[in-house]
Design an enzyme around this catalytic site. Structure first.
Site, PDB file in Angstrom:
ATOM      1  N   ASN A 137       0.869  -1.181   0.000  1.00  0.00           N
ATOM      2  CA  ASN A 137       0.000   0.000   0.000  1.00  0.00           C
ATOM      3  C   ASN A 137       0.905   1.230   0.000  1.00  0.00           C
ATOM      4  O   ASN A 137       1.548   1.526   0.999  1.00  0.00           O
ATOM      5  CB  ASN A 137      -0.894  -0.036   1.250  1.00  0.00           C
ATOM      6  CG  ASN A 137      -1.722   1.225   1.388  1.00  0.00           C
ATOM      7  OD1 ASN A 137      -1.793   2.059   0.476  1.00  0.00           O
ATOM      8  ND2 ASN A 137      -2.362   1.380   2.543  1.00  0.00           N
ATOM      9  N   LYS A 183       0.057   4.250  -0.130  1.00  0.00           N
ATOM     10  CA  LYS A 183      -0.563   5.426   0.520  1.00  0.00           C
ATOM     11  C   LYS A 183      -0.368   6.650  -0.386  1.00  0.00           C
ATOM     12  O   LYS A 183      -0.401   6.513  -1.606  1.00  0.00           O
ATOM     13  CB  LYS A 183      -0.017   5.602   1.936  1.00  0.00           C
ATOM     14  CG  LYS A 183      -0.112   4.300   2.749  1.00  0.00           C
ATOM     15  CD  LYS A 183       0.146   4.445   4.208  1.00  0.00           C
ATOM     16  CE  LYS A 183       0.006   3.079   4.879  1.00  0.00           C
ATOM     17  NZ  LYS A 183       0.108   3.133   6.333  1.00  0.00           N
ATOM     18  N   HIS A 240      -9.380   1.236   4.920  1.00  0.00           N
ATOM     19  CA  HIS A 240      -8.087   1.352   5.602  1.00  0.00           C
ATOM     20  C   HIS A 240      -8.252   2.271   6.812  1.00  0.00           C
ATOM     21  O   HIS A 240      -9.020   3.237   6.765  1.00  0.00           O
ATOM     22  CB  HIS A 240      -7.031   1.908   4.639  1.00  0.00           C
ATOM     23  CG  HIS A 240      -5.650   1.838   5.213  1.00  0.00           C
ATOM     24  ND1 HIS A 240      -5.178   2.756   6.125  1.00  0.00           N
ATOM     25  CD2 HIS A 240      -4.659   0.927   5.040  1.00  0.00           C
ATOM     26  CE1 HIS A 240      -3.950   2.412   6.475  1.00  0.00           C
ATOM     27  NE2 HIS A 240      -3.608   1.312   5.845  1.00  0.00           N
ATOM     28  N   GLU A 298      -6.575   4.604   7.960  1.00  0.00           N
ATOM     29  CA  GLU A 298      -6.349   6.036   7.711  1.00  0.00           C
ATOM     30  C   GLU A 298      -7.586   6.672   7.088  1.00  0.00           C
ATOM     31  O   GLU A 298      -7.889   7.837   7.336  1.00  0.00           O
ATOM     32  CB  GLU A 298      -5.104   6.215   6.825  1.00  0.00           C
ATOM     33  CG  GLU A 298      -3.830   5.958   7.623  1.00  0.00           C
ATOM     34  CD  GLU A 298      -2.689   5.365   6.819  1.00  0.00           C
ATOM     35  OE1 GLU A 298      -2.719   5.421   5.587  1.00  0.00           O
ATOM     36  OE2 GLU A 298      -1.763   4.815   7.459  1.00  0.00           O
ATOM     37  N   GLU A 357      -5.233  -5.092  10.236  1.00  0.00           N
ATOM     38  CA  GLU A 357      -4.193  -4.104  10.502  1.00  0.00           C
ATOM     39  C   GLU A 357      -4.475  -3.409  11.829  1.00  0.00           C
ATOM     40  O   GLU A 357      -5.272  -2.464  11.880  1.00  0.00           O
ATOM     41  CB  GLU A 357      -4.165  -3.057   9.382  1.00  0.00           C
ATOM     42  CG  GLU A 357      -3.851  -3.636   8.021  1.00  0.00           C
ATOM     43  CD  GLU A 357      -3.232  -2.593   7.095  1.00  0.00           C
ATOM     44  OE1 GLU A 357      -2.138  -2.851   6.600  1.00  0.00           O
ATOM     45  OE2 GLU A 357      -3.832  -1.516   6.906  1.00  0.00           O
ATOM     46  N   GLY A 366       2.730   1.972  10.848  1.00  0.00           N
ATOM     47  CA  GLY A 366       3.693   3.071  10.764  1.00  0.00           C
ATOM     48  C   GLY A 366       4.410   3.367  12.076  1.00  0.00           C
ATOM     49  O   GLY A 366       5.063   4.386  12.222  1.00  0.00           O
ATOM     50  N   SER A 388       3.647  -2.480  10.218  1.00  0.00           N
ATOM     51  CA  SER A 388       5.096  -2.550  10.448  1.00  0.00           C
ATOM     52  C   SER A 388       5.729  -3.864   9.994  1.00  0.00           C
ATOM     53  O   SER A 388       6.683  -4.353  10.604  1.00  0.00           O
ATOM     54  CB  SER A 388       5.427  -2.268  11.921  1.00  0.00           C
ATOM     55  OG  SER A 388       5.032  -0.948  12.264  1.00  0.00           O
ATOM     56  N   GLY A 398       5.213   1.143   4.688  1.00  0.00           N
ATOM     57  CA  GLY A 398       6.551   1.725   4.536  1.00  0.00           C
ATOM     58  C   GLY A 398       7.545   0.854   3.777  1.00  0.00           C
ATOM     59  O   GLY A 398       8.215   1.318   2.849  1.00  0.00           O
TER      60      GLY A 398
HETATM   61  P1  13P Z   1       3.282   0.144   7.677  1.00  0.00           P
HETATM   62  O1  13P Z   1       3.761  -1.131   7.044  1.00  0.00           O
HETATM   63  O2  13P Z   1       4.034   1.350   7.229  1.00  0.00           O
HETATM   64  O3  13P Z   1       3.143   0.007   9.154  1.00  0.00           O
HETATM   65  O4  13P Z   1       1.771   0.369   7.114  1.00  0.00           O
HETATM   66  C1  13P Z   1       0.849  -0.647   7.165  1.00  0.00           C
HETATM   67  C2  13P Z   1      -0.349  -0.262   6.386  1.00  0.00           C
HETATM   68  O5  13P Z   1      -1.093   0.612   6.775  1.00  0.00           O
HETATM   69  C3  13P Z   1      -0.602  -0.960   5.123  1.00  0.00           C
HETATM   70  O6  13P Z   1      -1.884  -0.685   4.642  1.00  0.00           O
END
Ligand code: 13P
Length: 247
Positions: free
Chosen positions: A8, A10, A93, A95, A163, A169, A209, A231
């Site tokens: 992803n 983002k 998601h 976010e 998640e 993150g 993560s 990330g």
């Molecule tokens: P990270 O791998 O950066 O923690 O993000 C996870 C995520 O939100 C994937 O959709």
């Protein structure tokens, strides 16, 4: 089932950066045991289609509006995403839930619309730290699934991503035991909602993560069927390495 390793992006990698990234990614030795998927921002989907058509890597979008077309300024419809070769749609998601008012009800409409036009929903669920600390994880995730899948078609493909919000993150990955226990609970809810056969064939990905050095232990868990990576998916080598663990 074949595992899914999804990135992803983002709000990262515009069209020019996406082109460079994907040309590097296609040079990596990607494990054939997994299905690889990228979720670029909308504006990079055309470049993604150009770069990945004819490869084994799939792509999808991070969001869509739940209507075929019409007067919805600023939104993107599912048929447009199909036009761009998308196979998957991320839905709900954390976010989007946190910053853009996504609710379980809006997720349900998006799951229904995605399936109706032939995209595979990847419905994201997960608890906040406060919810985990108050032992509400199971209840929160169950409600997200019950409501988010209320309009789901059980004969059409579907995927789930667990998640935990506190792991996204933050560098704080769920332990394999923590993740497995929620994944198993998700599988049981899917059994109740969609039947045992569908529950068995539905991939449940872990996200939060994930990196090459923690993926191996997570991948050993019976109900973890792949990863949704943030990330670490933004660098072709580190993304590819996540799939080099025994799958
Ligand atoms: P990270 O791998 O950066 O923690 O993000 C996870 C995520 O939100 C994937 O959709």
């Amino acid at each position: 089932m074949k595992r899914i390793i999804a990135g992803n992006w983002k709000m990262n990698l515009g069209p020019n950066q996406a082109r460079v990234f994907l040309s590097e990614l296609t040079k990596q030795d990607l494990s054939k045991k997994a299905e690889w998927v990228v979720f670029p921002p909308f504006v990079s989907l055309a470049e993604t289609q150009k770069a990945l058509t004819g490869t084994s890597i799939s792509w999808g979008a991070q969001n869509a509006y739940p209507a075929e077309k019409g007067a919805f300024t600023g939104e993107v419809a599912v048929p447009m995403l199909i036009d761009l070769g998308c196979r998957y749609l991320l839905i709900g998601h954390s976010e989007r839930r946190q910053f853009f008012g996504e609710t379980n009800d809006s997720c349900a409409l998006k799951v229904q619309t995605a399936q109706a036009f032939g995209l595979i929903p990847m419905l994201c669920v997960g608890e906040t730290l406060a919810q985990r600390d108050s032992n509400a994880t199971q209840e929160v995730v169950t409600e997200q699934l019950e409501k988010g899948l209320s309009e789901a078609h059980k004969d059409k493909p579907l995927t789930i991503a667990y998640e935990p919000v506190w792991a996204i993150g933050t560098g704080k990955v769920a332990t394999p035991e923590q993740a497995q226990s929620v994944h198993l609970a998700i599988r049981k809810v899917l059994e109740r909602l969609l039947g045992p056969a569908k529950a068995k064939e539905t991939a449940i990905l872990y996200g939060g993560s994930v990196k090459a050095d923690n993926a191996a232990e997570l991948a050993k868990q019976a109900d973890i069927n792949g990863f949704l990576v943030g990330g670490a998916s933004l660098e072709p080598k580190s993304f590819a390495q996540i799939g080099s663990v025994p799958l």
